[in-house]
Design an enzyme around this catalytic site. Sequence first.
Site, PDB file in Angstrom:
ATOM      1  N   GLU A 178       0.842  -1.207   0.000  1.00 44.02           N
ATOM      2  CA  GLU A 178       0.000   0.000   0.000  1.00 44.02           C
ATOM      3  C   GLU A 178       0.872   1.250   0.000  1.00 44.02           C
ATOM      4  O   GLU A 178       1.934   1.287   0.616  1.00 44.02           O
ATOM      5  CB  GLU A 178      -0.916   0.003   1.228  1.00 44.02           C
ATOM      6  CG  GLU A 178      -2.024  -1.024   1.177  1.00 44.02           C
ATOM      7  CD  GLU A 178      -2.906  -0.985   2.417  1.00 44.02           C
ATOM      8  OE1 GLU A 178      -2.733  -0.063   3.241  1.00 44.02           O
ATOM      9  OE2 GLU A 178      -3.748  -1.892   2.561  1.00 44.02           O
ATOM     10  N   ASP A 211      -1.708   6.744 -40.223  1.00 42.52           N
ATOM     11  CA  ASP A 211      -3.108   6.288 -40.352  1.00 42.52           C
ATOM     12  C   ASP A 211      -4.011   7.503 -40.566  1.00 42.52           C
ATOM     13  O   ASP A 211      -3.574   8.644 -40.480  1.00 42.52           O
ATOM     14  CB  ASP A 211      -3.562   5.481 -39.119  1.00 42.52           C
ATOM     15  CG  ASP A 211      -3.325   6.233 -37.811  1.00 42.52           C
ATOM     16  OD1 ASP A 211      -3.464   7.470 -37.794  1.00 42.52           O
ATOM     17  OD2 ASP A 211      -2.988   5.577 -36.811  1.00 42.52           O
ATOM     18  N   LYS A 232      -4.007   1.951 -43.572  1.00 40.00           N
ATOM     19  CA  LYS A 232      -3.658   0.674 -42.947  1.00 40.00           C
ATOM     20  C   LYS A 232      -4.898   0.015 -42.365  1.00 40.00           C
ATOM     21  O   LYS A 232      -5.917   0.664 -42.114  1.00 40.00           O
ATOM     22  CB  LYS A 232      -2.615   0.880 -41.844  1.00 40.00           C
ATOM     23  CG  LYS A 232      -3.191   1.508 -40.588  1.00 40.00           C
ATOM     24  CD  LYS A 232      -2.226   1.505 -39.429  1.00 40.00           C
ATOM     25  CE  LYS A 232      -2.973   1.987 -38.180  1.00 40.00           C
ATOM     26  NZ  LYS A 232      -2.151   2.349 -37.073  1.00 40.00           N
ATOM     27  N   GLY A 275       5.189  -1.345 -34.038  1.00 40.34           N
ATOM     28  CA  GLY A 275       4.813  -2.142 -35.205  1.00 40.34           C
ATOM     29  C   GLY A 275       4.315  -1.281 -36.349  1.00 40.34           C
ATOM     30  O   GLY A 275       4.763  -1.411 -37.495  1.00 40.34           O
ATOM     31  N   THR A 276       3.404  -0.342 -36.043  1.00 35.70           N
ATOM     32  CA  THR A 276       2.837   0.535 -37.077  1.00 35.70           C
ATOM     33  C   THR A 276       3.907   1.398 -37.723  1.00 35.70           C
ATOM     34  O   THR A 276       4.006   1.480 -38.950  1.00 35.70           O
ATOM     35  CB  THR A 276       1.746   1.434 -36.461  1.00 35.70           C
ATOM     36  OG1 THR A 276       0.669   0.620 -36.006  1.00 35.70           O
ATOM     37  CG2 THR A 276       1.215   2.438 -37.472  1.00 35.70           C
TER      38      THR A 276
END
Length: 316
Positions: A44, A174, A197, A230-231
């Site tokens: 905590e 994109d 894409k 990745g893109t």
Amino acid sequence: MANYLDPNLKVFSLNSNPELAQEIVEQIGVNMGKCSVTRFSDGEIQINIEESIRGCDVYIIQSTSEPVNEHYMELLILIDALKRASAKTINVVMPYYGYARQDRKARAREPITAKLVANLLETAGATRMITLDLHAAQIQGFFDIPVDQLVGVPILSDHFEQKHLDDIVVVSPDHGGVTRARKMADRLKAPIAIIDKRRPRPNVAEVMNIVGNIEGKTAILIDDIIDTAGTITLAANALVENGAKEVYACCTHPVLSGPAIERIQNSKIKELVVTNTIPLKEEKRIEKVTQLSVAPLLSEAIIRVHEKLSVSKLFD
């Protein structure tokens, strides 16, 4: 360091990005607020504020990068502590807003977690949010408190302007990033191109078509977040295969999780330019990655909010 004269402006930092927070307080000219973050044996979080903040305008600098949930919990607990200690205003300075990609129901029975986070911050006691490049602009509407969304495009554009690159084309990876790409293209006086894409599932992208003329040009890919890369690496490789002379990439928020660094290292990207909204661990600081500071932008935003001046000039 010039001293800021109003003692009622207090800046606190938690554990997500202490280096950026230190830069910000040095730019403003104040000392870092004194608070301690400790853990009980069961994990905590305990936070103690070690100076009086009664009647003060408090700014908390906390990104929500990995570990996201830990950093959100630290923030919520500090907001509650400040509220109970009679702070006049509690302003959250969140360079990177975690959970922003969960901003709508894409399929049945999904949560809208970006809205949930907004509710949690408000309920805890936040009175204002200052952030940078939200993944979706409509997240501002999830809050019932003022939200100042600053933009990283000017910082990134200035870097490329100083490189004096020839025959530039700014590329959006994109359709959703076209507005961002157009803003950079306007600053660099360059045309834009768009990568069409398809994303069959999260963190997986397939390049379909390139809309616009990129042959023989220096392409600059721009995105708000690079996560697994990745893109952006797929896009960079596709640009080179379709005739681009060389490819640079940039983003505001370098999440860079999983295989991201390896993908960037092995890609056609010549240089990846990012900001320090998220700190980069040592293993991510490869030669291809250049990190720029958002401290001057955020420190000016804090001063303008505190002095009740217009913040809109910083959006440009």
